[in-house]
Design an enzyme around this catalytic site. Sequence first.
Site, PDB file in Angstrom:
ATOM      1  N   ARG A 163       0.966  12.087  -8.723  1.00 22.83           N
ATOM      2  CA  ARG A 163       1.447  10.721  -8.452  1.00 22.83           C
ATOM      3  C   ARG A 163       2.884  10.547  -8.934  1.00 22.83           C
ATOM      4  NH1 ARG A 163      -3.102   7.572  -7.116  1.00 22.83           N
ATOM      5  NH2 ARG A 163      -4.997   8.045  -8.260  1.00 22.83           N
ATOM      6  N   PHE A 205      -2.704  15.968   4.480  1.00 22.03           N
ATOM      7  CA  PHE A 205      -2.869  15.343   3.175  1.00 22.03           C
ATOM      8  C   PHE A 205      -1.557  15.443   2.408  1.00 22.03           C
ATOM      9  CE2 PHE A 205      -4.482  14.691  -1.128  1.00 22.03           C
ATOM     10  CZ  PHE A 205      -5.285  13.587  -0.903  1.00 22.03           C
ATOM     11  N   VAL A 206      -1.033  14.293   2.019  1.00 17.10           N
ATOM     12  CA  VAL A 206       0.264  14.271   1.335  1.00 17.10           C
ATOM     13  C   VAL A 206       0.105  13.770  -0.103  1.00 17.10           C
ATOM     14  CG1 VAL A 206       1.588  14.001   3.466  1.00 17.10           C
ATOM     15  CG2 VAL A 206       0.808  11.956   2.259  1.00 17.10           C
ATOM     16  N   ASP A 213      -4.423   5.125   6.291  1.00 21.31           N
ATOM     17  CA  ASP A 213      -4.989   6.274   6.995  1.00 21.31           C
ATOM     18  C   ASP A 213      -6.029   5.730   7.986  1.00 21.31           C
ATOM     19  OD1 ASP A 213      -5.906   8.751   7.728  1.00 21.31           O
ATOM     20  OD2 ASP A 213      -6.571   9.378   5.754  1.00 21.31           O
ATOM     21  N   GLU A 235       0.836  -1.212   0.000  1.00 19.88           N
ATOM     22  CA  GLU A 235       0.000   0.000   0.000  1.00 19.88           C
ATOM     23  C   GLU A 235       0.863   1.250   0.000  1.00 19.88           C
ATOM     24  OE1 GLU A 235      -2.563   1.594  -0.441  1.00 19.88           O
ATOM     25  OE2 GLU A 235      -4.365   0.771   0.491  1.00 19.88           O
ATOM     26  N   ASP A 236       0.287   2.331  -0.499  1.00 18.70           N
ATOM     27  CA  ASP A 236       0.979   3.617  -0.431  1.00 18.70           C
ATOM     28  C   ASP A 236       0.868   4.235   0.961  1.00 18.70           C
ATOM     29  OD1 ASP A 236      -1.780   4.020  -0.750  1.00 18.70           O
ATOM     30  OD2 ASP A 236      -1.595   5.527  -2.321  1.00 18.70           O
TER      31      ASP A 236
HETATM   32  P1  XMP Z   1      -7.762   4.220   4.371  1.00 21.63           P
HETATM   33  O1  XMP Z   1      -8.399   5.416   5.033  1.00 21.63           O
HETATM   34  O2  XMP Z   1      -8.768   3.206   3.948  1.00 21.63           O
HETATM   35  O3  XMP Z   1      -7.259   4.884   3.074  1.00 21.63           O
HETATM   36  O4  XMP Z   1      -6.614   3.683   5.185  1.00 21.63           O
HETATM   37  C1  XMP Z   1      -6.191   4.537   2.334  1.00 21.63           C
HETATM   38  C2  XMP Z   1      -6.350   5.281   1.037  1.00 21.63           C
HETATM   39  O5  XMP Z   1      -6.786   6.638   1.276  1.00 21.63           O
HETATM   40  C3  XMP Z   1      -6.088   7.536   0.468  1.00 21.63           C
HETATM   41  N1  XMP Z   1      -5.363   8.497   1.307  1.00 21.63           N
HETATM   42  C4  XMP Z   1      -4.582   9.467   0.844  1.00 21.63           C
HETATM   43  N2  XMP Z   1      -4.262   9.806  -0.415  1.00 21.63           N
HETATM   44  N3  XMP Z   1      -2.904  11.559   0.408  1.00 21.63           N
HETATM   45  C5  XMP Z   1      -3.426  10.863  -0.623  1.00 21.63           C
HETATM   46  O6  XMP Z   1      -3.110  11.174  -1.753  1.00 21.63           O
HETATM   47  C6  XMP Z   1      -3.185  11.281   1.705  1.00 21.63           C
HETATM   48  O7  XMP Z   1      -2.681  11.956   2.624  1.00 21.63           O
HETATM   49  C7  XMP Z   1      -4.075  10.178   1.932  1.00 21.63           C
HETATM   50  N4  XMP Z   1      -4.560   9.609   3.059  1.00 21.63           N
HETATM   51  C8  XMP Z   1      -5.360   8.580   2.631  1.00 21.63           C
HETATM   52  C9  XMP Z   1      -5.153   6.670  -0.350  1.00 21.63           C
HETATM   53  O8  XMP Z   1      -5.767   6.475  -1.596  1.00 21.63           O
HETATM   54  C10 XMP Z   1      -5.033   5.374   0.363  1.00 21.63           C
HETATM   55  O9  XMP Z   1      -4.809   4.280  -0.489  1.00 21.63           O
HETATM   56 MG    MG Z   2      -5.729   5.852  -3.306  1.00 24.25          MG
END
Ligand code: XMP
Ligand code: MG
Length: 180
Positions: free
Chosen positions: A165, A152-153, A103, A99-100
């Site tokens: 991206r 938000f990053v 959150d 995962e990237d």
């Molecule tokens: P959850 O909340 O399910 O979300 O853990 C994971 C997905 O939410 C997006 N996400 C972000 N995307 N900057 C982003 O560009 C952020 O700071 C951020 N925080 C959450 C992301 O798509 C991730 O896979």
């Molecule tokens: Mg995403």
Amino acid sequence: MMKDEIKEVLISEEEIQTKVRELGANLSKEYSESFPLVVGVLKGAMPFMSDLIKRMDIHLEVDFMDVSSYGNEMVSSGEVKIIKDLNTSVEGRDVLIVEDIIDSGLTLNYLVELFHYRKAKSVKVVTLLDKPEGRKVDLTPDLAGFIVPDEFVVGYGLDFAERYRNLPYIGVLKPEVYQG
Ligand code: XMP
Ligand code: MG
């Protein structure tokens, strides 16, 4: 230029690459015997996954899932929709989800449970970024690159409205960019 829209670089390209090498070395040990299925979560994990697997000196298989949470761009709702499923069966496999960012943890929680339900032998999670303050479910990644604050990053896979991206680092946007 795109970089003029960035307020601050949180994690440099060099820091990312050093960390990716370290994570890759750990994962090579962890999975040396098991031909893991490495699952990238599209689209955000794409650059990280690409760099990470090149640092894993073992046999592995790659696959991708595309999921979206119902809700808007910045807040995830917890309901997950599968846009693209795996091509491969996870039954009996050691699965590593890439995962990237984690959150709320809702997306990943869904995927981990789904792969257990589909009888994976093991399910582990590696994330480049962890935002623990955002957590809504109890989920801890097995490996995380960096802890980030509740901001938000963007960059290195992470987008704002599909842009940024392709930045090679992780940064924070200038407020005027959101305000359009
Ligand atoms: P959850 O909340 O399910 O979300 O853990 C994971 C997905 O939410 C997006 N996400 C972000 N995307 N900057 C982003 O560009 C952020 O700071 C951020 N925080 C959450 C992301 O798509 C991730 O896979
Ligand atoms: Mg995403």
